[in-house]
Motif scaffolding. Structure first.
Motif, mmCIF file in Angstrom:
data_model
loop_
_atom_site.group_PDB
_atom_site.id
_atom_site.type_symbol
_atom_site.label_atom_id
_atom_site.label_comp_id
_atom_site.label_asym_id
_atom_site.label_seq_id
_atom_site.Cartn_x
_atom_site.Cartn_y
_atom_site.Cartn_z
ATOM 1 N N VAL A 27 1.163 -0.449 0.061
ATOM 2 C CA VAL A 27 0.146 0.264 0.250
ATOM 3 C C VAL A 27 0.804 1.016 -0.013
ATOM 4 C CG1 VAL A 27 -2.086 1.518 1.448
ATOM 5 C CG2 VAL A 27 -1.615 -1.050 1.135
ATOM 6 N N PHE A 28 0.767 2.190 -0.461
ATOM 7 C CA PHE A 28 1.448 3.939 -0.997
ATOM 8 C C PHE A 28 0.884 4.736 -1.368
ATOM 9 C CE2 PHE A 28 3.885 0.194 -2.994
ATOM 10 C CZ PHE A 28 4.925 0.018 -2.487
ATOM 11 N N PRO A 29 1.126 5.486 -1.240
ATOM 12 C CA PRO A 29 -0.420 6.743 -0.906
ATOM 13 C C PRO A 29 -0.911 7.185 -2.026
ATOM 14 C CG PRO A 29 2.104 7.655 0.639
ATOM 15 C CD PRO A 29 2.059 5.994 0.420
ATOM 16 N N PRO A 30 -1.433 7.866 -2.006
ATOM 17 C CA PRO A 30 -1.878 8.109 -3.904
ATOM 18 C C PRO A 30 -1.324 9.699 -4.350
ATOM 19 C CG PRO A 30 -3.841 9.181 -2.062
ATOM 20 C CD PRO A 30 -2.457 7.912 -1.142
ATOM 21 N N THR A 31 -1.100 9.764 -5.435
ATOM 22 C CA THR A 31 -0.753 10.422 -5.946
ATOM 23 C C THR A 31 -2.157 11.711 -6.681
ATOM 24 O OG1 THR A 31 0.722 10.003 -6.951
ATOM 25 C CG2 THR A 31 0.517 12.302 -7.672
ATOM 26 N N LEU A 32 -2.356 13.163 -6.142
ATOM 27 C CA LEU A 32 -3.113 13.918 -6.878
ATOM 28 C C LEU A 32 -2.892 15.467 -7.635
ATOM 29 C CD1 LEU A 32 -4.952 12.859 -4.499
ATOM 30 C CD2 LEU A 32 -6.617 15.143 -4.202
ATOM 31 N N SER A 33 -3.971 15.803 -8.872
ATOM 32 C CA SER A 33 -3.007 16.336 -9.424
ATOM 33 C C SER A 33 -4.291 16.873 -10.480
ATOM 34 C CB SER A 33 -2.333 15.899 -10.674
ATOM 35 O OG SER A 33 -3.134 14.711 -11.464
ATOM 36 N N VAL A 70 -1.335 28.450 -4.976
ATOM 37 C CA VAL A 70 -1.298 28.390 -7.384
ATOM 38 C C VAL A 70 -0.322 29.929 -7.163
ATOM 39 C CG1 VAL A 70 -2.045 29.884 -9.388
ATOM 40 C CG2 VAL A 70 -3.339 28.144 -8.349
ATOM 41 N N GLY A 71 0.758 29.357 -8.193
ATOM 42 C CA GLY A 71 2.245 29.935 -7.962
ATOM 43 C C GLY A 71 2.422 30.208 -6.072
ATOM 44 N N ALA A 72 3.111 31.520 -5.863
ATOM 45 C CA ALA A 72 3.279 31.462 -4.686
ATOM 46 C C ALA A 72 2.600 31.930 -3.620
ATOM 47 C CB ALA A 72 4.758 32.005 -4.780
ATOM 48 N N ARG A 123 0.413 23.829 -6.501
ATOM 49 C CA ARG A 123 0.936 22.936 -5.211
ATOM 50 C C ARG A 123 -0.812 22.160 -4.993
ATOM 51 N NH1 ARG A 123 5.047 23.218 -0.946
ATOM 52 N NH2 ARG A 123 4.889 20.832 -0.153
ATOM 53 N N VAL A 124 -0.998 21.029 -4.745
ATOM 54 C CA VAL A 124 -1.714 20.004 -3.704
ATOM 55 C C VAL A 124 -1.280 19.858 -3.054
ATOM 56 C CG1 VAL A 124 -3.460 20.734 -5.501
ATOM 57 C CG2 VAL A 124 -2.466 18.662 -5.414
ATOM 58 N N ASP A 140 -5.754 7.382 6.918
ATOM 59 C CA ASP A 140 -5.469 8.543 6.106
ATOM 60 C C ASP A 140 -4.010 8.339 5.440
ATOM 61 O OD1 ASP A 140 -7.597 10.099 7.040
ATOM 62 O OD2 ASP A 140 -6.817 11.041 8.409
ATOM 63 N N PHE A 141 -4.222 8.552 4.066
ATOM 64 C CA PHE A 141 -2.906 8.735 3.151
ATOM 65 C C PHE A 141 -2.813 10.201 3.469
ATOM 66 C CE2 PHE A 141 -4.588 4.811 3.465
ATOM 67 C CZ PHE A 141 -3.556 4.159 3.421
ATOM 68 N N ASP A 142 -1.312 10.757 3.384
ATOM 69 C CA ASP A 142 -0.858 12.055 2.819
ATOM 70 C C ASP A 142 -0.601 12.248 1.022
ATOM 71 O OD1 ASP A 142 -1.182 12.584 5.314
ATOM 72 O OD2 ASP A 142 1.274 12.774 5.911
ATOM 73 N N PHE A 143 -0.860 13.458 0.482
ATOM 74 C CA PHE A 143 -0.707 13.507 -0.739
ATOM 75 C C PHE A 143 0.207 14.799 -0.651
ATOM 76 C CE2 PHE A 143 -5.293 15.271 -0.630
ATOM 77 C CZ PHE A 143 -4.935 16.030 -0.762
ATOM 78 N N ASP A 144 1.147 15.182 -1.867
ATOM 79 C CA ASP A 144 1.862 16.320 -2.288
ATOM 80 C C ASP A 144 2.399 16.017 -3.467
ATOM 81 O OD1 ASP A 144 3.207 18.811 -1.864
ATOM 82 O OD2 ASP A 144 4.799 18.225 -0.536
ATOM 83 N N GLY A 145 1.506 17.085 -4.113
ATOM 84 C CA GLY A 145 2.269 16.976 -6.066
ATOM 85 C C GLY A 145 1.947 18.895 -6.214
ATOM 86 N N ASN A 146 2.826 18.656 -7.060
ATOM 87 C CA ASN A 146 2.514 19.820 -7.635
ATOM 88 C C ASN A 146 2.822 19.490 -9.519
ATOM 89 O OD1 ASN A 146 5.810 18.897 -8.059
ATOM 90 N ND2 ASN A 146 5.871 20.073 -6.946
ATOM 91 N N GLY A 147 3.214 20.210 -10.200
ATOM 92 C CA GLY A 147 2.380 20.474 -12.000
ATOM 93 C C GLY A 147 2.525 21.864 -12.547
#
Length: 160
Positions: A27-33, A70-72, A123-124, A140-147
């Protein structure tokens, strides 16, 4: 002595059979984008979030709580309650309406005229509440995604 050796072999055989149970799936944390962002007529943003299940087993997603930056600029809260059963190593989407801040709106407008050559970083991050296939309870699974998102040519008020 012979009796002791037979008893020991019997215990070893039993332990070997116990170890042959079903393999536990990783089991691994999900990715959100952000798959798509649409600016609605009332000024809200409709986010199409992609949830990628990175686990080797199905996960039943229940909710997410996090933030979008969004941005900084200062982040806004993301929160949704939903039911999504996502198979192993697959993804699904979730529509979520949010109210952006004034500076966020200005950041999109600043690059909108550049077409697909313009882009804005995002960044989400947060946590998703989900139940892995072989577990009894959700956790709970932490997620941290950017794009980056850019305006979609020919489709006004839409970013991908």
């Amino acid at each position: 002595m012979k009796r002791l050796l037979h008893g020991f072999l019997l215990i070893l055989l039993g332990a070997g059979l116990v170890a042959c149970g079903p393999a536990k799936k990783s089991v691994f944390p999900p990715t959100l984008s952000i798959q798509q962002l649409t600016v609605l007529p009332d000024g809200q943003w409709r986010l199409i979030l992609r949830i990628q299940n990175n686990s080797y087993g199905e996960m039943d997603f229940k909710s997410l709580d996090g933030q979008l930056q969004v941005g900084a600029l200062a982040p806004i809260r993301l929160h949704a309650t939903f039911e999504r059963d996502i198979p192993a190593l697959a993804g699904d989407v979730l529509a979520l309406d949010v109210l952006p801040t004034g500076p966020m709106i200005q950041a999109l407008q600043a690059v909108a005229g550049k077409g697909s050559a313009g882009s804005v970083a995002y960044r989400v991050q947060g946590s998703a509440h989900a139940k892995p296939e072989q577990e009894k309870r959700a956790r709970d699974f932490d997620f941290d995604g950017n794009g980056w998102i850019s305006p979609v040519p020919g489709i006004p008020n839409t970013w991908r």
